[in-house]
Design a protein around this motif. Structure first.
Motif, PDB file in Angstrom:
ATOM      1  N   VAL A   1       0.854  -1.184   0.000  1.00  0.00           N
ATOM      2  CA  VAL A   1       0.000   0.000   0.000  1.00  0.00           C
ATOM      3  C   VAL A   1       0.896   1.243   0.000  1.00  0.00           C
ATOM      4  N   GLN A   2       0.600   2.145  -0.928  1.00  0.00           N
ATOM      5  CA  GLN A   2       1.281   3.441  -0.997  1.00  0.00           C
ATOM      6  C   GLN A   2       0.211   4.515  -1.041  1.00  0.00           C
ATOM      7  N   ARG A   3       0.108   5.238   0.028  1.00  0.00           N
ATOM      8  CA  ARG A   3      -0.944   6.240   0.233  1.00  0.00           C
ATOM      9  C   ARG A   3      -2.303   5.564   0.083  1.00  0.00           C
ATOM     10  N   CYS A   4      -3.091   5.920  -0.925  1.00  0.00           N
ATOM     11  CA  CYS A   4      -4.421   5.316  -1.125  1.00  0.00           C
ATOM     12  C   CYS A   4      -4.450   4.413  -2.351  1.00  0.00           C
TER      13      CYS A   4
ATOM     14  N   PRO B   1      -2.026   0.023  -9.966  1.00  0.00           N
ATOM     15  CA  PRO B   1      -2.527   0.508  -8.681  1.00  0.00           C
ATOM     16  C   PRO B   1      -4.056   0.402  -8.609  1.00  0.00           C
ATOM     17  N   ILE B   2      -4.523  -0.019  -7.451  1.00  0.00           N
ATOM     18  CA  ILE B   2      -5.954  -0.112  -7.172  1.00  0.00           C
ATOM     19  C   ILE B   2      -6.261   0.944  -6.115  1.00  0.00           C
ATOM     20  N   THR B   3      -7.284   1.726  -6.351  1.00  0.00           N
ATOM     21  CA  THR B   3      -7.644   2.749  -5.373  1.00  0.00           C
ATOM     22  C   THR B   3      -8.341   2.124  -4.176  1.00  0.00           C
ATOM     23  N   LEU B   4      -8.000   2.591  -3.006  1.00  0.00           N
ATOM     24  CA  LEU B   4      -8.594   2.071  -1.774  1.00  0.00           C
ATOM     25  C   LEU B   4      -9.773   2.904  -1.289  1.00  0.00           C
ATOM     26  N   GLY B   5     -10.124   3.934  -2.038  1.00  0.00           N
ATOM     27  CA  GLY B   5     -11.275   4.751  -1.670  1.00  0.00           C
ATOM     28  C   GLY B   5     -12.563   3.974  -1.852  1.00  0.00           C
ATOM     29  N   GLY B   6     -13.533   4.201  -1.000  1.00  0.00           N
ATOM     30  CA  GLY B   6     -14.834   3.557  -1.151  1.00  0.00           C
ATOM     31  C   GLY B   6     -15.082   2.433  -0.175  1.00  0.00           C
ATOM     32  N   GLY B   7     -14.189   2.192   0.739  1.00  0.00           N
ATOM     33  CA  GLY B   7     -14.457   1.176   1.753  1.00  0.00           C
ATOM     34  C   GLY B   7     -13.678  -0.100   1.542  1.00  0.00           C
TER      35      GLY B   7
ATOM     36  N   PRO C   1      -7.170  -5.041   1.530  1.00  0.00           N
ATOM     37  CA  PRO C   1      -6.278  -3.991   2.040  1.00  0.00           C
ATOM     38  C   PRO C   1      -6.019  -4.197   3.527  1.00  0.00           C
ATOM     39  N   PRO C   2      -4.876  -3.780   3.984  1.00  0.00           N
ATOM     40  CA  PRO C   2      -4.625  -3.880   5.423  1.00  0.00           C
ATOM     41  C   PRO C   2      -5.632  -3.036   6.201  1.00  0.00           C
ATOM     42  N   THR C   3      -5.960  -3.471   7.374  1.00  0.00           N
ATOM     43  CA  THR C   3      -6.942  -2.735   8.173  1.00  0.00           C
ATOM     44  C   THR C   3      -6.405  -1.385   8.614  1.00  0.00           C
ATOM     45  N   SER C   4      -5.111  -1.186   8.511  1.00  0.00           N
ATOM     46  CA  SER C   4      -4.531   0.095   8.939  1.00  0.00           C
ATOM     47  C   SER C   4      -4.647   1.196   7.883  1.00  0.00           C
ATOM     48  N   SER C   5      -5.077   0.842   6.661  1.00  0.00           N
ATOM     49  CA  SER C   5      -5.188   1.872   5.620  1.00  0.00           C
ATOM     50  C   SER C   5      -6.392   2.769   5.904  1.00  0.00           C
ATOM     51  N   LYS C   6      -6.194   4.057   5.777  1.00  0.00           N
ATOM     52  CA  LYS C   6      -7.241   5.048   6.108  1.00  0.00           C
ATOM     53  C   LYS C   6      -7.614   5.841   4.864  1.00  0.00           C
ATOM     54  N   CYS C   7      -8.157   5.177   3.883  1.00  0.00           N
ATOM     55  CA  CYS C   7      -8.637   5.851   2.673  1.00  0.00           C
ATOM     56  C   CYS C   7     -10.125   5.604   2.564  1.00  0.00           C
TER      57      CYS C   7
END
Length: 160
Positions: A68-71, A121-127, A153-159
């Motif tokens: 994971v890199q940013r979102c 890259p896959i966006t992590l926005g949206g839940g 995604p890891p549970t620590s990602s905040k996107c």
């Protein structure tokens, strides 16, 4: 007993032997017909196994590497050759991927080290979502085991 003796004297020994031989042939033919035709409704089920024309092989699914890199997230799916899979080295592998941004069927070369499939890259926005991939076939033959790999995604990602 006397009547049987008189009957045998009246009939010659040759006639009795020919009749006994004919009766034995008729009994043998009846037994053979009963075996071939199924024996009066009670059929012995003897089915020959149907030949399987596909080769038997297995693939070992490896835990995916998620970065994971940013979102944005990158996934590295890997399958290693296992039982008899080495016979497919150099053949095309058909991979079915499901999940937002990666849905589809992909074709990759199967190497001695296995087959890999990189997504991103896959966006992590949206839940929170789950992505999965599995090998459908190698050179047209399906593997004999489930090759599904899932990544999230890891549970620590905040996107979001």
């Amino acid at each position: 007993m006397i009547r049987l003796r008189l009957l045998l004297e009246r009939l010659s020994l040759r006639r009795v032997l020919v009749a006994a031989l004919g009766l034995a042939v008729l009994i043998a033919a009846g037994v053979a017909a009963a075996i071939v035709l199924g024996g009066g409704g009670k059929k012995a089920v003897t089915t020959a196994p149907t030949p399987d024309y596909t080769n038997v092989f297995y693939l070992r699914a490896i835990k995916p590497k998620v970065t994971v890199q940013r979102c944005a997230m990158y996934i590295h799916f890997t399958w290693k050759p296992d039982y008899h899979a080495n016979q497919y080295i150099g053949s095309p592998a058909l991979i079915l991927a499901t999940g937002t941004g990666i849905d589809g069927t992909y074709r990759k070369a199967f190497k001695a080290s296995g087959v890999t499939f990189d997504v991103g890259p896959i966006t992590l926005g949206g839940g929170y979502r789950i992505w999965s991939a599995k090998v459908l076939s190698l050179d047209g033959d399906p593997p004999k085991n489930d090759t599904t790999i899932q990544a999230a995604p890891p549970t620590s990602s905040k996107c979001g």
